[in-house]
Design a protein around this motif. Structure first.
Motif, PDB file in Angstrom:
ATOM      1  N   SER A   1       0.823  -1.205   0.000  1.00  0.00           N
ATOM      2  CA  SER A   1       0.000   0.000   0.000  1.00  0.00           C
ATOM      3  C   SER A   1       0.858   1.256   0.000  1.00  0.00           C
ATOM      4  O   SER A   1       0.565   2.226  -0.707  1.00  0.00           O
ATOM      5  CB  SER A   1      -0.933   0.011   1.219  1.00  0.00           C
TER       6      SER A   1
ATOM      7  N   LEU B   1       0.777   3.998  -2.957  1.00  0.00           N
ATOM      8  CA  LEU B   1       0.477   5.396  -2.690  1.00  0.00           C
ATOM      9  C   LEU B   1       1.619   6.302  -3.115  1.00  0.00           C
ATOM     10  O   LEU B   1       1.402   7.339  -3.752  1.00  0.00           O
ATOM     11  CB  LEU B   1       0.155   5.605  -1.207  1.00  0.00           C
TER      12      LEU B   1
ATOM     13  N   LYS C   1       1.530   6.682  -6.890  1.00  0.00           N
ATOM     14  CA  LYS C   1       0.427   7.542  -7.333  1.00  0.00           C
ATOM     15  C   LYS C   1       0.721   9.008  -7.041  1.00  0.00           C
ATOM     16  O   LYS C   1       0.468   9.882  -7.879  1.00  0.00           O
ATOM     17  CB  LYS C   1      -0.889   7.130  -6.669  1.00  0.00           C
TER      18      LYS C   1
ATOM     19  N   ALA D   1      -1.596  14.534  -1.916  1.00  0.00           N
ATOM     20  CA  ALA D   1      -2.135  13.404  -1.143  1.00  0.00           C
ATOM     21  C   ALA D   1      -3.652  13.307  -1.295  1.00  0.00           C
ATOM     22  O   ALA D   1      -4.199  12.215  -1.461  1.00  0.00           O
ATOM     23  CB  ALA D   1      -1.758  13.545   0.334  1.00  0.00           C
ATOM     24  N   ILE D   2      -4.326  14.436  -1.269  1.00  0.00           N
ATOM     25  CA  ILE D   2      -5.786  14.434  -1.423  1.00  0.00           C
ATOM     26  C   ILE D   2      -6.169  13.972  -2.819  1.00  0.00           C
ATOM     27  O   ILE D   2      -7.088  13.154  -2.986  1.00  0.00           O
ATOM     28  CB  ILE D   2      -6.366  15.822  -1.102  1.00  0.00           C
TER      29      ILE D   2
ATOM     30  N   ALA E   1      -5.647  10.256  -3.001  1.00  0.00           N
ATOM     31  CA  ALA E   1      -6.712   9.563  -2.272  1.00  0.00           C
ATOM     32  C   ALA E   1      -8.010   9.558  -3.067  1.00  0.00           C
ATOM     33  O   ALA E   1      -8.708   8.530  -3.143  1.00  0.00           O
ATOM     34  CB  ALA E   1      -6.930  10.222  -0.904  1.00  0.00           C
TER      35      ALA E   1
ATOM     36  N   ILE F   1      -7.607   7.098  -6.050  1.00  0.00           N
ATOM     37  CA  ILE F   1      -7.634   5.708  -5.587  1.00  0.00           C
ATOM     38  C   ILE F   1      -9.051   5.322  -5.165  1.00  0.00           C
ATOM     39  O   ILE F   1      -9.534   4.237  -5.516  1.00  0.00           O
ATOM     40  CB  ILE F   1      -6.629   5.494  -4.439  1.00  0.00           C
ATOM     41  N   ALA F   2      -9.743   6.209  -4.430  1.00  0.00           N
ATOM     42  CA  ALA F   2     -11.113   5.925  -4.007  1.00  0.00           C
ATOM     43  C   ALA F   2     -12.035   5.785  -5.217  1.00  0.00           C
ATOM     44  O   ALA F   2     -12.879   4.884  -5.262  1.00  0.00           O
ATOM     45  CB  ALA F   2     -11.618   7.030  -3.074  1.00  0.00           C
TER      46      ALA F   2
ATOM     47  N   TYR G   1     -11.356   2.483  -6.910  1.00  0.00           N
ATOM     48  CA  TYR G   1     -11.875   1.399  -6.074  1.00  0.00           C
ATOM     49  C   TYR G   1     -13.393   1.297  -6.189  1.00  0.00           C
ATOM     50  O   TYR G   1     -13.942   0.218  -6.417  1.00  0.00           O
ATOM     51  CB  TYR G   1     -11.464   1.623  -4.614  1.00  0.00           C
TER      52      TYR G   1
END
Length: 103
Positions: A33, A37, A40, A57-58, A61, A64-65, A68
């Motif tokens: 993970s 991360l 990415k 980072a946002i 995230a 990735i969300a 998913y």
């Protein structure tokens, strides 16, 4: 595993050090993970469209969300996928073997 001992790991994401605690038997998954991360976030930074580690980072995230939740899974590592399939097959084999003893 419910009684797994926790270990502390020092990880690096985009050149920044973080200490993270996780169950010992989940260490390999956590490291995957972390690497995912980091990859990415570096891709986003290299695109030049987003500046600042917090914003990167946002965005990572959110990407990735989204992958998913939409079932895309992003850049799935074939070796990691095969390892997970093999592990799941082993768990299924063990569960089925236990069922054979019932009859």
């Amino acid at each position: 595993m419910a009684n797994s001992k926790n270990v502390s790991l020092d990880v690096t994401i985009m050149g920044r050090e973080f200490r993270i605690s996780c169950p010992e038997d989940e260490k390999a998954g956590l490291m995957q993970s972390v690497n995912f991360l980091d990859k990415k976030m570096r891709e986003i930074r290299e695109s030049g469209k987003v500046i600042g580690i917090e914003r990167i980072a946002i965005m990572a995230a959110l990407n990735i969300a989204h992958d998913y939740l939409s079932g895309k899974g992003g850049d799935l590592d074939p070796d990691a996928a095969q390892e997970r399939i093999d592990r799941l097959n082993g768990l299924l084999d063990n569960a089925l073997a236990e069922q054979d003893n019932l009859f």
